[in-house]
Scaffold this active site. Structure first.
Site, PDB file in Angstrom:
ATOM      1  N   ASP A 112       1.859   6.626   5.372  1.00 29.22           N
ATOM      2  CA  ASP A 112       0.842   5.658   4.954  1.00 29.22           C
ATOM      3  C   ASP A 112       1.273   4.912   3.676  1.00 29.22           C
ATOM      4  O   ASP A 112       0.526   4.104   3.142  1.00 29.22           O
ATOM      5  CB  ASP A 112      -0.498   6.377   4.748  1.00 29.22           C
ATOM      6  CG  ASP A 112      -1.695   5.465   4.959  1.00 29.22           C
ATOM      7  OD1 ASP A 112      -1.546   4.417   5.617  1.00 29.22           O
ATOM      8  OD2 ASP A 112      -2.775   5.800   4.446  1.00 29.22           O
ATOM      9  N   ARG A 122      -7.470  -0.325   1.176  1.00 25.82           N
ATOM     10  CA  ARG A 122      -8.025  -1.581   0.635  1.00 25.82           C
ATOM     11  C   ARG A 122      -8.430  -1.430  -0.827  1.00 25.82           C
ATOM     12  O   ARG A 122      -8.392  -2.395  -1.584  1.00 25.82           O
ATOM     13  CB  ARG A 122      -9.191  -2.047   1.532  1.00 25.82           C
ATOM     14  CG  ARG A 122     -10.340  -1.085   1.604  1.00 25.82           C
ATOM     15  CD  ARG A 122     -11.267  -1.331   2.791  1.00 25.82           C
ATOM     16  NE  ARG A 122     -10.709  -0.873   4.066  1.00 25.82           N
ATOM     17  CZ  ARG A 122     -11.308  -1.010   5.247  1.00 25.82           C
ATOM     18  NH1 ARG A 122     -12.482  -1.616   5.335  1.00 25.82           N
ATOM     19  NH2 ARG A 122     -10.730  -0.556   6.343  1.00 25.82           N
ATOM     20  N   LYS A 157       0.859  -1.188   0.000  1.00 28.77           N
ATOM     21  CA  LYS A 157       0.000   0.000   0.000  1.00 28.77           C
ATOM     22  C   LYS A 157       0.891   1.233   0.000  1.00 28.77           C
ATOM     23  O   LYS A 157       1.685   1.433   0.916  1.00 28.77           O
ATOM     24  CB  LYS A 157      -0.909   0.007   1.237  1.00 28.77           C
ATOM     25  CG  LYS A 157      -1.598   1.354   1.494  1.00 28.77           C
ATOM     26  CD  LYS A 157      -2.519   1.334   2.722  1.00 28.77           C
ATOM     27  CE  LYS A 157      -3.007   2.749   3.073  1.00 28.77           C
ATOM     28  NZ  LYS A 157      -3.911   2.778   4.246  1.00 28.77           N
ATOM     29  N   LYS A 206      -9.857  13.269   7.874  1.00 29.30           N
ATOM     30  CA  LYS A 206      -9.359  12.939   9.214  1.00 29.30           C
ATOM     31  C   LYS A 206      -9.275  14.197  10.068  1.00 29.30           C
ATOM     32  O   LYS A 206      -9.126  15.298   9.536  1.00 29.30           O
ATOM     33  CB  LYS A 206      -7.942  12.340   9.096  1.00 29.30           C
ATOM     34  CG  LYS A 206      -7.879  10.946   8.539  1.00 29.30           C
ATOM     35  CD  LYS A 206      -6.434  10.451   8.489  1.00 29.30           C
ATOM     36  CE  LYS A 206      -6.338   9.059   7.889  1.00 29.30           C
ATOM     37  NZ  LYS A 206      -6.990   8.011   8.693  1.00 29.30           N
ATOM     38  N   ASP A 261      -2.400  10.367   3.360  1.00 31.21           N
ATOM     39  CA  ASP A 261      -3.800   9.991   3.567  1.00 31.21           C
ATOM     40  C   ASP A 261      -4.496  11.044   4.422  1.00 31.21           C
ATOM     41  O   ASP A 261      -4.430  11.011   5.641  1.00 31.21           O
ATOM     42  CB  ASP A 261      -3.875   8.611   4.244  1.00 31.21           C
ATOM     43  CG  ASP A 261      -5.320   8.159   4.470  1.00 31.21           C
ATOM     44  OD1 ASP A 261      -6.235   8.789   3.885  1.00 31.21           O
ATOM     45  OD2 ASP A 261      -5.516   7.185   5.221  1.00 31.21           O
ATOM     46  N   ASP A 296     -11.972   7.320   3.616  1.00 33.14           N
ATOM     47  CA  ASP A 296     -10.764   7.107   4.430  1.00 33.14           C
ATOM     48  C   ASP A 296     -10.396   5.616   4.501  1.00 33.14           C
ATOM     49  O   ASP A 296      -9.325   5.274   4.978  1.00 33.14           O
ATOM     50  CB  ASP A 296     -10.986   7.682   5.833  1.00 33.14           C
ATOM     51  CG  ASP A 296      -9.692   7.873   6.602  1.00 33.14           C
ATOM     52  OD1 ASP A 296      -8.609   7.779   5.971  1.00 33.14           O
ATOM     53  OD2 ASP A 296      -9.763   8.119   7.812  1.00 33.14           O
ATOM     54  N   GLU A 298      -9.268   3.780   2.234  1.00 32.52           N
ATOM     55  CA  GLU A 298      -8.764   3.841   0.861  1.00 32.52           C
ATOM     56  C   GLU A 298      -7.694   2.804   0.554  1.00 32.52           C
ATOM     57  O   GLU A 298      -7.541   2.390  -0.594  1.00 32.52           O
ATOM     58  CB  GLU A 298      -8.220   5.253   0.579  1.00 32.52           C
ATOM     59  CG  GLU A 298      -6.768   5.509   1.010  1.00 32.52           C
ATOM     60  CD  GLU A 298      -6.527   5.395   2.503  1.00 32.52           C
ATOM     61  OE1 GLU A 298      -7.491   5.506   3.269  1.00 32.52           O
ATOM     62  OE2 GLU A 298      -5.360   5.166   2.901  1.00 32.52           O
TER      63      GLU A 298
HETATM   64  N1  BES Z   1      -4.021   4.799   6.887  1.00 34.51           N
HETATM   65  C1  BES Z   1      -5.139   4.569   7.717  1.00 34.51           C
HETATM   66  C2  BES Z   1      -4.849   3.597   8.870  1.00 34.51           C
HETATM   67  C3  BES Z   1      -3.842   4.068   9.889  1.00 34.51           C
HETATM   68  C4  BES Z   1      -4.260   4.671  11.060  1.00 34.51           C
HETATM   69  C5  BES Z   1      -2.492   3.839   9.707  1.00 34.51           C
HETATM   70  C6  BES Z   1      -3.341   5.067  12.002  1.00 34.51           C
HETATM   71  C7  BES Z   1      -1.574   4.238  10.652  1.00 34.51           C
HETATM   72  C8  BES Z   1      -1.986   4.846  11.806  1.00 34.51           C
HETATM   73  C9  BES Z   1      -6.289   3.992   6.904  1.00 34.51           C
HETATM   74  O1  BES Z   1      -6.346   4.402   5.579  1.00 34.51           O
HETATM   75  C10 BES Z   1      -7.554   4.428   7.540  1.00 34.51           C
HETATM   76  O2  BES Z   1      -7.815   5.597   7.528  1.00 34.51           O
HETATM   77  N2  BES Z   1      -8.307   3.491   8.084  1.00 34.51           N
HETATM   78  C11 BES Z   1      -9.523   3.778   8.738  1.00 34.51           C
HETATM   79  C12 BES Z   1     -10.543   2.793   8.271  1.00 34.51           C
HETATM   80  C13 BES Z   1     -11.946   3.144   8.665  1.00 34.51           C
HETATM   81  C14 BES Z   1     -12.419   4.366   7.917  1.00 34.51           C
HETATM   82  C15 BES Z   1     -12.850   1.970   8.352  1.00 34.51           C
HETATM   83  C16 BES Z   1      -9.267   3.657  10.231  1.00 34.51           C
HETATM   84  O3  BES Z   1      -8.487   2.808  10.638  1.00 34.51           O
HETATM   85  O4  BES Z   1      -9.844   4.460  10.981  1.00 34.51           O
HETATM   86 ZN    ZN Z   2      -4.565   4.989   4.735  1.00 34.09          ZN
HETATM   87 MN    MN Z   3      -7.438   6.209   5.347  1.00 31.95          MN
END
Ligand code: BES
Ligand code: ZN
Ligand code: MN
Length: 499
Positions: free
Chosen positions: A285, A348, A262, A274, A267, A344, A346
């Protein structure tokens, strides 16, 4: 910094590092220094709480009768537990402490320890590896550093009887360290410097090592039908990229292994934006892609006898007038449609197309993807273990074994149809987040990925908690860790290289 091996006995300049085993048992070199200093070593131990337990350090400045600027005692614990990782930690820990201490030269005395798990040549190589990994710094944007803040260590010498064995064992480790440093640099760079195109440019540099590098832009991805990946990048001023790296170290006919990363260079969350606090962390990210790129450098650098493919999906997730909206439906390369309920979630979407492309084009023995995919994996496992999801028992076992051998925490997580059901969408083949009240956010994210694997042996490593460390670790100063490079290099070395 230069790292070398020497057979000679005690030299007389810089700092000396000698080992002490559990219950204050001095190594031969420690005993020798104690004798020459008329007991200064044992006296120092007696006045401290240092016992030689694993990881303990005691520094003795300028002991009388010795010409060393300081003697560092490093505790190895029980001899029977003194393995590769213990020696690496010794090299790393001492180096980090003395790197900018004013000390210029460091001499490790690596005696043959009775009852140790490994021979002294191998131990010496592991000390040197730890030294290299622990010496990592990222200073390129500091323009006003004072002389006393800069690294002072110039020469590290590991003294041991088996210098030839040590040199031979260190050679491939140096190549792996180069891969790790490449990953750490890429992950640490801010998003105004490392964005999809510049990261693709960094990948191209691997061609000097014999890696074949192809870069697909948006037009090519559109032709391939990668609507899931492209949707994530459509709000960005930067063009999305898919980079394919191929290392051919085995015969042409040998089926490749594949690593997918990824690479979300930043992000913001997109329209599902966010919160401001901590958003700067999202420069890393692209950690999964960073690891895949460093791994390819390590494999090519040490000329691994394997055919390996690295595929990284590089995008920037931004809110803008062209950004994708919550509720949009995109069509992935697999033909499956996805309702994007949260922009967010994204990573996946990027991996969906990267995974499908990889299995479709290369028919690999297995696919392993790495991604800073979910905050939920940090809730579950904190920062000491990455989450492992796998549809194949043998691959999972091998990964867990490699992780243990390399000291990278990895913990198996579940997959099952019940979680998968949470992705059902009212209007498309699936939605990109589970419905409310389901929980297990890392599991449902992995279930989403599994829908794009097409039944190949596959493992997913959620490295959101391990790609970056807020604390120093023995062989990894705080910041980008390059988690996964060692583990996957080891997996390849132990199970997939031709003889
Ligand atoms: N890049 C983030 C996950 C992340 C969070 C990585 C903290 C490193 C530190 C990912 O893209 C994300 O935003 N995931 C969301 C998913 C949710 C919207 C279902 C999350 O984990 O809140
Ligand atoms: Zn992300
Ligand atoms: Mn995200």
């Amino acid at each position: 910094m230069k790292i070398g091996f020497k057979a000679s006995a005690l030299s007389h300049s810089g700092a000396a590092v000698v080992f002490v085993l559990a219950e204050r048992e001095l190594s031969a070199s420690a005993r020798e220094l104690d004798r020459r200093s008329k007991g200064a070593i044992r006296r120092a131990i007696a006045h401290s709480r240092f016992t030689g337990a694993r990881g303990q350090v005691l520094e003795i400045m300028a002991p009388a009768e010795l010409k060393f600027s300081r003697v560092v005692l490093y505790g190895l614990g029980k001899a029977s537990e003194a393995n590769e990782l213990a020696f690496e930690a010794a090299g790393g820990e001492v180096t980090r402490r003395l790197l900018a201490s004013g000390e210029k030269e460091l001499n490790f005395f690596c005696d043959d320890l009775k009852g140790a798990k490994i021979a002294c040549g191998e131990a010496a190589a592991r000390i040197a590896y730890g030294v290299r990994l622990g010496s990592y710094r990222f200073d390129k944007y500091r323009t006003r550093q004072k002389a006393e803040q800069k690294p002072s260590l110039k020469d590290v010498i590991v003294a041991c009887e088996e210098t030839a064995a040590a040199k031979a064992a260190f050679k491939p480790l140096e190549r792996i360290a180069e891969g790790i440093f490449f990953t750490r640099d890429l992950v640490t760079e801010p998003a105004n410097i490392i964005h999809p195109e510049s990261l693709a440019h960094e990948c191209r540099k691997l061609s000097s090592l014999g890696v074949k590098v192809e870069v697909l832009g948006e037009a090519q991805m559109k032709k391939l039908g990668m609507g899931a990946l492209l949707g994530v990048g459509q709000g960005s001023a930067r063009e999305s990229q898919l980079v394919v790296m191929q290392w051919q170290g085995a015969s042409r006919s040998s089926q490749p292994v594949a690593f997918i990363g990824k690479g979300v260079c930043f992000d913001t969350g997109g329209i599902s934006i966010k919160p401001a606090a901590g958003m700067e962390d999202m420069k890393w990210d692209m950690g999964g892609a960073g690891t895949v790129i460093g791994l390819m450098r390590a494999l090519a650098g040490r000329k691994a006898k394997v055919n390996a493919v690295g595929v990284v999906g590089l995008v920037e997730n931004m809110p803008s007038g062209t950004a994708q909206r919550p509720g949009d439906v995109v069509t992935s390369m697999s033909g499956q449609t996805v309702e994007v309920l949260n922009t967010d979630a994204e990573g996946r979407l990027v991996l969906a197309d990267a995974l499908w492309y990889t299995q479709d084009r290369f028919k690999p023995q297995f696919m392993i993807d790495l991604a800073t995919l979910t905050g939920a994996i940090i809730i579950a496992l904190g920062h000491e273990n990455a989450g492992l999801f796998a549809n194949d028992e043998q691959l999972a076992e091998r990964l867990l074994g490699a992780a243990k051998a390399e000291g990278e925490g990895l913990w198996r997580m579940p997959l099952s149809d019940e979680y998968d059901k949470a992705l059902e969408s009212p209007i498309a083949d699936m939605q990109n987040i589970a419905g409310p009240g389901v929980g297990g956010g890392s599991v449902t994210a992995a279930q989403f990925l599994q829908r794009f694997v097409n039944k190949l042996p596959w493992a997913h490593l959620d490295i959101a908690g391990t790609a970056w460390s807020k604390k120093d670790r023995p062989t990894s100063p705080k910041g980008a860790t390059a988690y996964g490079v060692r583990l996957l290099d080891r997996l390849v070395r132990d199970h997939y290289e031709s003889k």
